[in-house]
Design a protein around this motif. Structure first.
Motif, PDB file in Angstrom:
ATOM      1  N   MET A 190      -8.098  -1.439 -11.429  1.00 60.15           N
ATOM      2  CA  MET A 190      -7.229  -2.379 -10.711  1.00 60.15           C
ATOM      3  C   MET A 190      -5.757  -2.095 -11.007  1.00 60.15           C
ATOM      4  O   MET A 190      -4.898  -2.270 -10.140  1.00 60.15           O
ATOM      5  CB  MET A 190      -7.591  -3.825 -11.078  1.00 60.15           C
ATOM      6  CG  MET A 190      -6.846  -4.869 -10.254  1.00 60.15           C
ATOM      7  SD  MET A 190      -6.898  -4.602  -8.447  1.00 60.15           S
ATOM      8  CE  MET A 190      -8.365  -5.527  -8.014  1.00 60.15           C
ATOM      9  N   PHE A 191      -5.485  -1.639 -12.213  1.00 64.67           N
ATOM     10  CA  PHE A 191      -4.113  -1.249 -12.566  1.00 64.67           C
ATOM     11  C   PHE A 191      -3.621  -0.148 -11.611  1.00 64.67           C
ATOM     12  O   PHE A 191      -2.510  -0.208 -11.081  1.00 64.67           O
ATOM     13  CB  PHE A 191      -4.084  -0.765 -14.021  1.00 64.67           C
ATOM     14  CG  PHE A 191      -2.709  -0.391 -14.515  1.00 64.67           C
ATOM     15  CD1 PHE A 191      -1.774  -1.375 -14.822  1.00 64.67           C
ATOM     16  CD2 PHE A 191      -2.352   0.939 -14.675  1.00 64.67           C
ATOM     17  CE1 PHE A 191      -0.501  -1.030 -15.276  1.00 64.67           C
ATOM     18  CE2 PHE A 191      -1.088   1.288 -15.126  1.00 64.67           C
ATOM     19  CZ  PHE A 191      -0.162   0.299 -15.440  1.00 64.67           C
ATOM     20  N   ALA A 192      -4.491   0.821 -11.350  1.00 68.30           N
ATOM     21  CA  ALA A 192      -4.132   1.933 -10.452  1.00 68.30           C
ATOM     22  C   ALA A 192      -3.894   1.444  -9.021  1.00 68.30           C
ATOM     23  O   ALA A 192      -2.987   1.920  -8.331  1.00 68.30           O
ATOM     24  CB  ALA A 192      -5.230   3.001 -10.466  1.00 68.30           C
ATOM     25  N   VAL A 193      -4.688   0.466  -8.586  1.00 66.60           N
ATOM     26  CA  VAL A 193      -4.505  -0.112  -7.239  1.00 66.60           C
ATOM     27  C   VAL A 193      -3.096  -0.703  -7.122  1.00 66.60           C
ATOM     28  O   VAL A 193      -2.391  -0.495  -6.130  1.00 66.60           O
ATOM     29  CB  VAL A 193      -5.573  -1.215  -6.972  1.00 66.60           C
ATOM     30  CG1 VAL A 193      -5.211  -2.052  -5.743  1.00 66.60           C
ATOM     31  CG2 VAL A 193      -6.948  -0.583  -6.800  1.00 66.60           C
ATOM     32  N   ASN A 194      -2.686  -1.428  -8.153  1.00 67.27           N
ATOM     33  CA  ASN A 194      -1.382  -2.078  -8.108  1.00 67.27           C
ATOM     34  C   ASN A 194      -0.245  -1.052  -8.174  1.00 67.27           C
ATOM     35  O   ASN A 194       0.731  -1.143  -7.413  1.00 67.27           O
ATOM     36  CB  ASN A 194      -1.240  -3.099  -9.242  1.00 67.27           C
ATOM     37  CG  ASN A 194      -0.028  -3.987  -9.034  1.00 67.27           C
ATOM     38  OD1 ASN A 194       1.103  -3.579  -9.301  1.00 67.27           O
ATOM     39  ND2 ASN A 194      -0.243  -5.195  -8.543  1.00 67.27           N
ATOM     40  N   ILE A 195      -0.370  -0.072  -9.048  1.00 74.15           N
ATOM     41  CA  ILE A 195       0.690   0.954  -9.160  1.00 74.15           C
ATOM     42  C   ILE A 195       0.840   1.698  -7.837  1.00 74.15           C
ATOM     43  O   ILE A 195       1.959   1.966  -7.378  1.00 74.15           O
ATOM     44  CB  ILE A 195       0.389   1.944 -10.313  1.00 74.15           C
ATOM     45  CG1 ILE A 195       0.399   1.229 -11.671  1.00 74.15           C
ATOM     46  CG2 ILE A 195       1.375   3.107 -10.305  1.00 74.15           C
ATOM     47  CD1 ILE A 195       1.732   0.726 -12.167  1.00 74.15           C
ATOM     48  N   LYS A 196      -0.282   1.991  -7.189  1.00 74.72           N
ATOM     49  CA  LYS A 196      -0.215   2.677  -5.893  1.00 74.72           C
ATOM     50  C   LYS A 196       0.530   1.820  -4.860  1.00 74.72           C
ATOM     51  O   LYS A 196       1.361   2.313  -4.098  1.00 74.72           O
ATOM     52  CB  LYS A 196      -1.629   3.010  -5.394  1.00 74.72           C
ATOM     53  CG  LYS A 196      -1.617   3.800  -4.089  1.00 74.72           C
ATOM     54  CD  LYS A 196      -3.008   4.123  -3.580  1.00 74.72           C
ATOM     55  CE  LYS A 196      -2.969   4.987  -2.320  1.00 74.72           C
ATOM     56  NZ  LYS A 196      -2.146   4.421  -1.235  1.00 74.72           N
ATOM     57  N   ALA A 197       0.247   0.511  -4.867  1.00 72.31           N
ATOM     58  CA  ALA A 197       0.940  -0.398  -3.936  1.00 72.31           C
ATOM     59  C   ALA A 197       2.444  -0.412  -4.201  1.00 72.31           C
ATOM     60  O   ALA A 197       3.260  -0.445  -3.269  1.00 72.31           O
ATOM     61  CB  ALA A 197       0.363  -1.808  -4.055  1.00 72.31           C
ATOM     62  N   GLN A 198       2.812  -0.356  -5.473  1.00 68.69           N
ATOM     63  CA  GLN A 198       4.244  -0.327  -5.827  1.00 68.69           C
ATOM     64  C   GLN A 198       4.898   0.959  -5.303  1.00 68.69           C
ATOM     65  O   GLN A 198       5.965   0.927  -4.685  1.00 68.69           O
ATOM     66  CB  GLN A 198       4.431  -0.423  -7.352  1.00 68.69           C
ATOM     67  CG  GLN A 198       3.806  -1.642  -8.028  1.00 68.69           C
ATOM     68  CD  GLN A 198       4.317  -2.970  -7.513  1.00 68.69           C
ATOM     69  OE1 GLN A 198       5.484  -3.110  -7.135  1.00 68.69           O
ATOM     70  NE2 GLN A 198       3.437  -3.960  -7.463  1.00 68.69           N
ATOM     71  N   LEU A 199       4.236   2.077  -5.539  1.00 72.65           N
ATOM     72  CA  LEU A 199       4.790   3.369  -5.112  1.00 72.65           C
ATOM     73  C   LEU A 199       4.876   3.441  -3.588  1.00 72.65           C
ATOM     74  O   LEU A 199       5.877   3.916  -3.034  1.00 72.65           O
ATOM     75  CB  LEU A 199       3.946   4.527  -5.661  1.00 72.65           C
ATOM     76  CG  LEU A 199       3.943   4.684  -7.187  1.00 72.65           C
ATOM     77  CD1 LEU A 199       2.933   5.749  -7.600  1.00 72.65           C
ATOM     78  CD2 LEU A 199       5.326   5.035  -7.730  1.00 72.65           C
ATOM     79  N   ASP A 200       3.826   2.948  -2.908  1.00 70.20           N
ATOM     80  CA  ASP A 200       3.819   2.959  -1.433  1.00 70.20           C
ATOM     81  C   ASP A 200       4.976   2.136  -0.865  1.00 70.20           C
ATOM     82  O   ASP A 200       5.512   2.448   0.198  1.00 70.20           O
ATOM     83  CB  ASP A 200       2.493   2.409  -0.883  1.00 70.20           C
ATOM     84  CG  ASP A 200       1.327   3.369  -1.127  1.00 70.20           C
ATOM     85  OD1 ASP A 200       1.585   4.533  -1.508  1.00 70.20           O
ATOM     86  OD2 ASP A 200       0.164   2.945  -0.946  1.00 70.20           O
ATOM     87  N   ALA A 201       5.344   1.063  -1.582  1.00 78.49           N
ATOM     88  CA  ALA A 201       6.431   0.197  -1.108  1.00 78.49           C
ATOM     89  C   ALA A 201       7.807   0.810  -1.358  1.00 78.49           C
ATOM     90  O   ALA A 201       8.797   0.342  -0.815  1.00 78.49           O
ATOM     91  CB  ALA A 201       6.343  -1.170  -1.791  1.00 78.49           C
ATOM     92  N   GLY A 202       7.850   1.834  -2.211  1.00 75.27           N
ATOM     93  CA  GLY A 202       9.124   2.515  -2.448  1.00 75.27           C
ATOM     94  C   GLY A 202       9.886   2.057  -3.678  1.00 75.27           C
ATOM     95  O   GLY A 202      11.119   2.149  -3.721  1.00 75.27           O
ATOM     96  N   VAL A 203       9.168   1.588  -4.712  1.00 72.23           N
ATOM     97  CA  VAL A 203       9.876   1.187  -5.935  1.00 72.23           C
ATOM     98  C   VAL A 203      10.524   2.405  -6.595  1.00 72.23           C
ATOM     99  O   VAL A 203      10.188   3.551  -6.288  1.00 72.23           O
ATOM    100  CB  VAL A 203       8.951   0.450  -6.942  1.00 72.23           C
ATOM    101  CG1 VAL A 203       8.363  -0.806  -6.326  1.00 72.23           C
ATOM    102  CG2 VAL A 203       7.859   1.371  -7.488  1.00 72.23           C
ATOM    103  N   HIS A 204      11.453   2.130  -7.507  1.00 76.05           N
ATOM    104  CA  HIS A 204      12.285   3.192  -8.085  1.00 76.05           C
ATOM    105  C   HIS A 204      11.966   3.477  -9.548  1.00 76.05           C
ATOM    106  O   HIS A 204      12.633   4.288 -10.181  1.00 76.05           O
ATOM    107  CB  HIS A 204      13.760   2.811  -7.948  1.00 76.05           C
ATOM    108  CG  HIS A 204      14.161   2.524  -6.520  1.00 76.05           C
ATOM    109  ND1 HIS A 204      13.866   1.306  -5.906  1.00 76.05           N
ATOM    110  CD2 HIS A 204      14.794   3.277  -5.602  1.00 76.05           C
ATOM    111  CE1 HIS A 204      14.331   1.335  -4.663  1.00 76.05           C
ATOM    112  NE2 HIS A 204      14.897   2.514  -4.446  1.00 76.05           N
TER     113      HIS A 204
END
Length: 303
Positions: A25-39
């Protein structure tokens, strides 16, 4: 080198029902962050339940995140230790585990004096090559890092940024007036984020981004492009949700929001317990209202 700018989520730590790290689930969230364009990604902060994590768990989170982001954005881990020796060891482990930088609180538990705090930060800075963001949160951690203290700290080249959480919006201007670009400012209070960015903060270490990554990044990108009206519109929608961050149960609040946006679970580590009763109902109503009225976002990645 870290570009101290943009949105850096202080991510939550995911746990399984039997109280181990939930890396899936941690990986799911990190992927969502990266997809949104976090820095950038910040691990093991207050939201990451830092005080409950074992040393080996922090190391696992660091190495896993470094793999997941694969060089796309910097990975920072928070240092919140009681001893200088412990903080130096934590910095060394972070470097060994591939972290790009450190977020660092003053000494924990003991209310150190100004000179002690400065000596503590400098000892860690001199022990590592990693760039450091000082987490200045006197409201929650009872120690303020003053401008005079920063004057001394900036003799260390790798002390480069501050997570500004004093709740005093004019502090952004004071830091700019005193240090120019030498000390980068990452605002650390969700409910003062847009205000701080408009006053010249370089970025936002965010909380509700854990559940609403795209909306958070959109606000940052819009204001950066000078589209203040559009940024303000999203921010006004967001504020009731952002207020869930300024609360002793921010971890439970934000994890509950992650459930409702499909990128988390509400499992927390004891002594924390999931929300219940009237408190839970209130938070749920804020989350559900926010989701129901979720704004349509512009193409914020191509402004």
């Amino acid at each position: 080198m870290i570009q101290w700018k943009g949105v850096m989520p202080a991510v939550t730590t995911k746990f399984t029902d039997n109280d181990e790290l939930d890396l899936d689930m941690f990986a799911v969230n990190i992927k969502a962050q990266l997809d949104a364009g976090v820095h950038g990604i910040v691990l093991g902060g207050t939201l990451g339940e830092a005080s409950t994590l074992e040393d080996h768990e922090k190391r696992t989170l660091t190495t896993e995140t470094v793999k997941l982001v694969n060089g796309k954005v910097p990975v920072l881990i928070n240092i919140a230790e009681q001893t200088t020796k412990g903080a130096i060891a934590a910095a060394q482990k972070a470097q060994d585990d591939g972290a790009t930088g450190l977020m660092m609180l003053p000494p924990m538990r003991y209310k150190a004096g100004d000179h002690e705090v400065v000596t503590y930060f400098k000892a860690v800075a001199n022990s590592t090559d990693l760039p450091i963001m000082v987490y200045n949160n006197p409201v929650d951690y009872k120690i303020e890092v003053t401008l005079d203290m920063f004057d001394d700290l900036l003799k260390c080249d790798n002390i480069q940024a501050v997570k500004e959480s004093t709740r005093d919006i004019s502090n952004v201007t004071r830091i700019k007036n005193n240090f120019g670009d030498r000390l980068k400012i990452m605002t650390g209070v969700d409910t003062l984020a847009l205000e701080s960015l408009l006053m010249g903060a370089d970025g936002w270490v965010a909380g509700l981004v854990c559940a609403f990554p795209a909306e958070t990044v959109a606000i940052y990108e819009l204001q950066k492009a000078g589209k203040i009206k559009e940024a303000l519109e999203i921010y006004r929608w967001f504020l009731p949700l952002l207020e869930l961050d300024i609360n002793p149960k921010l971890v439970q609040n934000i994890k509950l929001a992650e459930v409702h946006t499909g990128i988390g679970t509400e499992t927390v580590r004891a002594p924390r317990l999931p929300l219940s009763g009237a408190e839970r109902e209130h938070v749920l109503s804020v989350i559900k209202t926010g989701i129901k009225n979720r704004p349509t976002l512009p193409d914020y990645k191509n402004l």
